[in-house]
Design a protein around this motif. Structure first.
Motif, PDB file in Angstrom:
ATOM      1  N   ALA A  23       0.843  -1.193   0.000  1.00  0.00           N
ATOM      2  CA  ALA A  23       0.000   0.000   0.000  1.00  0.00           C
ATOM      3  C   ALA A  23       0.878   1.243   0.000  1.00  0.00           C
ATOM      4  O   ALA A  23       1.814   1.359   0.794  1.00  0.00           O
ATOM      5  N   ALA A  24       0.556   2.168  -0.880  1.00  0.00           N
ATOM      6  CA  ALA A  24       1.350   3.389  -1.027  1.00  0.00           C
ATOM      7  C   ALA A  24       0.558   4.596  -0.563  1.00  0.00           C
ATOM      8  O   ALA A  24      -0.652   4.691  -0.793  1.00  0.00           O
ATOM      9  N   SER A  25       1.247   5.503   0.097  1.00  0.00           N
ATOM     10  CA  SER A  25       0.627   6.755   0.485  1.00  0.00           C
ATOM     11  C   SER A  25       0.712   7.736  -0.670  1.00  0.00           C
ATOM     12  O   SER A  25       1.444   7.536  -1.636  1.00  0.00           O
ATOM     13  N   GLY A  26      -0.024   8.828  -0.566  1.00  0.00           N
ATOM     14  CA  GLY A  26       0.084   9.869  -1.570  1.00  0.00           C
ATOM     15  C   GLY A  26      -0.959   9.740  -2.662  1.00  0.00           C
ATOM     16  O   GLY A  26      -1.541   8.680  -2.867  1.00  0.00           O
ATOM     17  N   ARG A  27      -1.156  10.829  -3.381  1.00  0.00           N
ATOM     18  CA  ARG A  27      -2.193  10.884  -4.398  1.00  0.00           C
ATOM     19  C   ARG A  27      -1.681  10.618  -5.796  1.00  0.00           C
ATOM     20  O   ARG A  27      -2.458  10.572  -6.734  1.00  0.00           O
ATOM     21  N   THR A  28      -0.373  10.442  -5.923  1.00  0.00           N
ATOM     22  CA  THR A  28       0.206  10.332  -7.259  1.00  0.00           C
ATOM     23  C   THR A  28       0.736   8.939  -7.526  1.00  0.00           C
ATOM     24  O   THR A  28       1.684   8.758  -8.271  1.00  0.00           O
ATOM     25  N   PHE A  29       0.113   7.938  -6.930  1.00  0.00           N
ATOM     26  CA  PHE A  29       0.562   6.558  -7.088  1.00  0.00           C
ATOM     27  C   PHE A  29       0.654   6.169  -8.544  1.00  0.00           C
ATOM     28  O   PHE A  29       1.568   5.451  -8.959  1.00  0.00           O
ATOM     29  N   SER A  30      -0.274   6.636  -9.355  1.00  0.00           N
ATOM     30  CA  SER A  30      -0.281   6.232 -10.759  1.00  0.00           C
ATOM     31  C   SER A  30       0.892   6.816 -11.536  1.00  0.00           C
ATOM     32  O   SER A  30       1.115   6.425 -12.681  1.00  0.00           O
ATOM     33  N   TYR A  31       1.639   7.745 -10.940  1.00  0.00           N
ATOM     34  CA  TYR A  31       2.795   8.305 -11.619  1.00  0.00           C
ATOM     35  C   TYR A  31       4.048   7.448 -11.443  1.00  0.00           C
ATOM     36  O   TYR A  31       5.105   7.765 -11.979  1.00  0.00           O
ATOM     37  N   TYR A  32       3.932   6.376 -10.670  1.00  0.00           N
ATOM     38  CA  TYR A  32       5.088   5.582 -10.305  1.00  0.00           C
ATOM     39  C   TYR A  32       5.024   4.191 -10.928  1.00  0.00           C
ATOM     40  O   TYR A  32       3.998   3.517 -10.881  1.00  0.00           O
ATOM     41  N   ALA A  33       6.160   3.769 -11.478  1.00  0.00           N
ATOM     42  CA  ALA A  33       6.341   2.362 -11.773  1.00  0.00           C
ATOM     43  C   ALA A  33       6.667   1.654 -10.449  1.00  0.00           C
ATOM     44  O   ALA A  33       7.248   2.258  -9.550  1.00  0.00           O
ATOM     45  N   MET A  34       6.296   0.393 -10.340  1.00  0.00           N
ATOM     46  CA  MET A  34       6.469  -0.345  -9.095  1.00  0.00           C
ATOM     47  C   MET A  34       7.227  -1.639  -9.334  1.00  0.00           C
ATOM     48  O   MET A  34       7.148  -2.232 -10.416  1.00  0.00           O
ATOM     49  N   GLY A  35       7.933  -2.057  -8.300  1.00  0.00           N
ATOM     50  CA  GLY A  35       8.674  -3.311  -8.415  1.00  0.00           C
ATOM     51  C   GLY A  35       8.644  -4.094  -7.117  1.00  0.00           C
ATOM     52  O   GLY A  35       8.377  -3.540  -6.038  1.00  0.00           O
ATOM     53  N   TRP A  36       8.860  -5.385  -7.241  1.00  0.00           N
ATOM     54  CA  TRP A  36       9.064  -6.276  -6.094  1.00  0.00           C
ATOM     55  C   TRP A  36      10.477  -6.849  -6.183  1.00  0.00           C
ATOM     56  O   TRP A  36      10.908  -7.296  -7.258  1.00  0.00           O
ATOM     57  N   PHE A  37      11.152  -6.839  -5.047  1.00  0.00           N
ATOM     58  CA  PHE A  37      12.481  -7.413  -4.938  1.00  0.00           C
ATOM     59  C   PHE A  37      12.497  -8.329  -3.716  1.00  0.00           C
ATOM     60  O   PHE A  37      11.576  -8.281  -2.893  1.00  0.00           O
ATOM     61  N   ARG A  38      13.533  -9.149  -3.603  1.00  0.00           N
ATOM     62  CA  ARG A  38      13.635 -10.012  -2.423  1.00  0.00           C
ATOM     63  C   ARG A  38      15.088 -10.205  -2.018  1.00  0.00           C
ATOM     64  O   ARG A  38      15.994 -10.079  -2.851  1.00  0.00           O
ATOM     65  N   GLU A  39      15.280 -10.486  -0.749  1.00  0.00           N
ATOM     66  CA  GLU A  39      16.599 -10.800  -0.198  1.00  0.00           C
ATOM     67  C   GLU A  39      16.541 -12.174   0.451  1.00  0.00           C
ATOM     68  O   GLU A  39      16.056 -12.314   1.573  1.00  0.00           O
ATOM     69  N   PRO A  40      17.015 -13.200  -0.234  1.00  0.00           N
ATOM     70  CA  PRO A  40      17.116 -14.517   0.394  1.00  0.00           C
ATOM     71  C   PRO A  40      18.151 -14.486   1.518  1.00  0.00           C
ATOM     72  O   PRO A  40      19.033 -13.625   1.509  1.00  0.00           O
TER      73      PRO A  40
END
Length: 124
Positions: A23-40
């Protein structure tokens, strides 16, 4: 400024499924590309999946293709990672990240904001 909060991690048996949310705060979420990363455990952070601003373009690490699906709901300021057919090697802390701009990227240093992470543990 964007704040990201991940949820949905936990302990699951091999072959099971989990859905992570960010979940992201702010009103401009659609202006951002998003990613998932992980640390094994004991390893460096690695790319998992990314999605562009509209959700119309996605990319996945080879290790998760066909098993994980990234999606987003801009009306809810949330990005998801559906993880199916989980394997013990998927065990890691999973982070979501936001990048100003429309285009997705798999490079961690190009992301501007990071969540605190959520633990996913897959037992054999």
């Amino acid at each position: 400024q964007v704040q990201l909060v991940e949820s949905g991690g936990g302990l699951v048996q091999a072959g099971g499924s989990l859905r992570l949310s960010c979940a992201a705060s702010g009103r401009t979420f659609s202006y951002y590309a998003m990613g998932w990363f992980r640390e094994p455990p004991g390893k460096e952070r690695e790319f998992v999946a990314a999605i562009n601003w509209s959700g119309g373009s996605t990319d996945y690490a080879e290790l998760v293709k066909g098993r994980f699906t990234i999606s987003r709901d801009n009306a809810k300021n949330t990005v998801y990672l559906q993880m199916n057919s989980l394997k013990p090697e998927d065990t890691a802390v999973y982070y979501c990240a936001a990048r100003r701009g429309a285009d997705l990227t798999i490079t961690p240093r190009r992301y501007d904001y990071w969540g605190q992470g959520t633990q996913v543990t897959v037992s054999s």
